[in-house]
Design a protein around this motif. Structure first.
Motif, PDB file in Angstrom:
ATOM      1  N   VAL A 160       0.861  -1.188   0.000  1.00 18.87           N
ATOM      2  CA  VAL A 160       0.000   0.000   0.000  1.00 18.87           C
ATOM      3  C   VAL A 160       0.891   1.230   0.000  1.00 18.87           C
ATOM      4  N   ALA A 161       0.657   2.118  -0.961  1.00 10.73           N
ATOM      5  CA  ALA A 161       1.453   3.342  -1.081  1.00 10.73           C
ATOM      6  C   ALA A 161       0.608   4.551  -0.698  1.00 10.73           C
ATOM      7  N   ARG A 162       1.218   5.476   0.031  1.00  9.39           N
ATOM      8  CA  ARG A 162       0.577   6.736   0.389  1.00  9.39           C
ATOM      9  C   ARG A 162       1.529   7.878   0.073  1.00  9.39           C
ATOM     10  N   ILE A 163       0.983   8.982  -0.422  1.00  7.12           N
ATOM     11  CA  ILE A 163       1.795  10.160  -0.705  1.00  7.12           C
ATOM     12  C   ILE A 163       1.529  11.202   0.372  1.00  7.12           C
ATOM     13  N   TYR A 164       2.608  11.712   0.962  1.00  6.41           N
ATOM     14  CA  TYR A 164       2.521  12.760   1.975  1.00  6.41           C
ATOM     15  C   TYR A 164       3.207  14.013   1.439  1.00  6.41           C
ATOM     16  N   ARG A 165       2.599  15.165   1.721  1.00  4.13           N
ATOM     17  CA  ARG A 165       3.163  16.424   1.240  1.00  4.13           C
ATOM     18  C   ARG A 165       3.297  17.394   2.405  1.00  4.13           C
ATOM     19  N   ASN A 166       4.453  18.049   2.448  1.00  6.55           N
ATOM     20  CA  ASN A 166       4.751  18.962   3.548  1.00  6.55           C
ATOM     21  C   ASN A 166       5.605  20.102   3.004  1.00  6.55           C
ATOM     22  N   PRO A 167       5.179  21.371   3.174  1.00  4.21           N
ATOM     23  CA  PRO A 167       5.991  22.490   2.662  1.00  4.21           C
ATOM     24  C   PRO A 167       7.361  22.575   3.302  1.00  4.21           C
ATOM     25  N   GLU A 168       7.562  21.900   4.431  1.00  9.14           N
ATOM     26  CA  GLU A 168       8.859  21.880   5.100  1.00  9.14           C
ATOM     27  C   GLU A 168       9.434  20.463   5.129  1.00  9.14           C
ATOM     28  N   ARG A 199      10.552  17.641  -4.164  1.00  9.64           N
ATOM     29  CA  ARG A 199      11.195  17.794  -2.857  1.00  9.64           C
ATOM     30  C   ARG A 199      10.233  18.032  -1.703  1.00  9.64           C
ATOM     31  N   LEU A 200       8.953  18.296  -1.967  1.00  7.59           N
ATOM     32  CA  LEU A 200       8.003  18.515  -0.879  1.00  7.59           C
ATOM     33  C   LEU A 200       7.176  17.266  -0.584  1.00  7.59           C
ATOM     34  N   CYS A 201       7.478  16.162  -1.255  1.00 13.20           N
ATOM     35  CA  CYS A 201       6.659  14.955  -1.097  1.00 13.20           C
ATOM     36  C   CYS A 201       7.480  13.751  -0.631  1.00 13.20           C
ATOM     37  N   GLN A 202       6.757  12.859   0.016  1.00 10.10           N
ATOM     38  CA  GLN A 202       7.313  11.608   0.507  1.00 10.10           C
ATOM     39  C   GLN A 202       6.307  10.521   0.148  1.00 10.10           C
ATOM     40  N   VAL A 203       6.791   9.436  -0.456  1.00  8.74           N
ATOM     41  CA  VAL A 203       5.904   8.325  -0.818  1.00  8.74           C
ATOM     42  C   VAL A 203       6.222   7.151   0.099  1.00  8.74           C
ATOM     43  N   VAL A 204       5.252   6.780   0.922  1.00  9.11           N
ATOM     44  CA  VAL A 204       5.440   5.722   1.913  1.00  9.11           C
ATOM     45  C   VAL A 204       4.784   4.444   1.384  1.00  9.11           C
ATOM     46  N   VAL A 205       5.575   3.386   1.252  1.00  9.43           N
ATOM     47  CA  VAL A 205       5.066   2.117   0.721  1.00  9.43           C
ATOM     48  C   VAL A 205       5.281   1.035   1.773  1.00  9.43           C
ATOM     49  N   GLU A 206       4.177   0.442   2.221  1.00  7.89           N
ATOM     50  CA  GLU A 206       4.205  -0.587   3.267  1.00  7.89           C
ATOM     51  C   GLU A 206       3.848  -1.935   2.656  1.00  7.89           C
ATOM     52  N   GLY A 207       4.707  -2.938   2.887  1.00  6.09           N
ATOM     53  CA  GLY A 207       4.408  -4.269   2.383  1.00  6.09           C
ATOM     54  C   GLY A 207       5.438  -5.270   2.857  1.00  6.09           C
TER      55      GLY A 207
END
Length: 299
Positions: A160-168, A199-207
């Motif tokens: 399962v992949a989720r995209i997280y976005r953070n200005p910092e 550069r403002l995003c992180q893709v978290v993949v759990e499996g």
């Protein structure tokens, strides 16, 4: 109908308008050898993490939320790997107990925890704490807004992949998890030609997959699409942030600050001249940090 973030004609990512951030359990469940099974069984009802620390001849484990009675503590001390001695203290509701075991059970002098939980202290332990040390390591917690999730699935593999976005965002890139623990992180895994664009995003993949070997071949195309989507969402957020030119006055302030001057003095001979540093900072500021160092060096 929920909105969707388009990745490809056959792949879509639901926007997590009401989807809470992913939460990874902080409790380590796999069975351990060397006599720690009873300890983990008592702790099965709490999601708190234990802290393992070493000092001189002793090893201390503190586990908030684990509530056991005095008799259960006695059983635990007798069954745990020992060494010269093991001390334990527990607080269960309003009751507390402290015991010591060195082949014979005695009243202990270890102070019980202030809140419900247990404390264990080994003196001159004769065994390895490798498994417990691994379980006490900090688990990953994503940062920023969760934009949505995508299930990656074949007949044999699922993640399962989720995209997280953070200005910092401090750690952009893919984070590959197995049972809540990081296997690989902070790398776009050659999915983007210009990684700074995401550069403002992180893709978290759990499996439960062999992430040590990189991206499974069946998911490479999906990973590239996720990375491109992360770059798109990162650029969209960048457009809403203040114009970098508005903050250009900060560069002279930085160059004139005592702390910066002291750092330059300490690195004298290893840095380019101040006018060059100023020019590089100006270029980075004007581009919103989206220029690669290789590009700047070529200027």
């Amino acid at each position: 109908m929920p909105k969707k973030l388009k990745i490809a004609d056959q792949v879509s990512l639901k926007v997590a308008e009401n989807d809470p951030p992913v939460v990874y359990s902080k409790q380590r469940k796999p069975a351990l050898q060397n006599g720690f099974e009873r300890l983990l069984a008592y702790a099965s009802s709490t999601k708190e993490r234990y802290v393992l620390s070493k000092s001189g001849r002793t090893v201390k484990l503190a586990w908030p939320g684990v509530q056991i009675t005095a008799s259960q503590l006695a059983e635990l001390l007798k069954g745990l790997p020992r060494g010269l001695r093991i001390d334990g203290a527990t607080r269960f509701g309003s009751r507390s107990a402290t015991l010591s075991y060195d082949g014979k059970l005695r009243r202990g002098r270890l102070a019980p925890p202030a809140e419900p939980g247990i404390i264990l202290v080994w003196t001159d332990p004769e065994h390895s704490f490798q498994e417990l040390e691994k379980g006490s390591q900090e688990l990953f917690e994503p940062e920023g807004e969760c934009l949505g999730r995508l299930v990656l699935e074949t007949s044999r593999q699922r993640a399962v992949a989720r995209i997280y976005r953070n200005p910092e965002q401090k750690k952009p890139g893919f984070v590959l998890l197995r049972r809540g623990e990081v296997v690989q992180s902070n790398d776009w895994l050659e999915t983007l030609e210009h990684p700074e664009e995401a550069r403002l995003c992180q893709v978290v993949v759990e499996g439960d997959l062999p992430w040590e070997s990189g991206i499974p071949s069946a998911f490479r195309g999906r990973f590239r699409k996720l990375a491109r989507l992360a770059a798109q969402k990162s650029q969209e957020l960048l457009q809403t942030l203040p114009d970098p030119k508005e903050n250009r006055a900060l560069i002279p302030e930085l160059l004139e600050s005592p702390k910066f001057s002291a750092a330059v003095e300490a690195l004298r001979g290893n840095l380019p001249p101040l006018p060059t540093i100023s020019q590089v900072l100006d270029l980075l500021q004007a581009a919103g940090g989206r220029r690669q160092i290789s590009e700047i060096i070529a200027l």
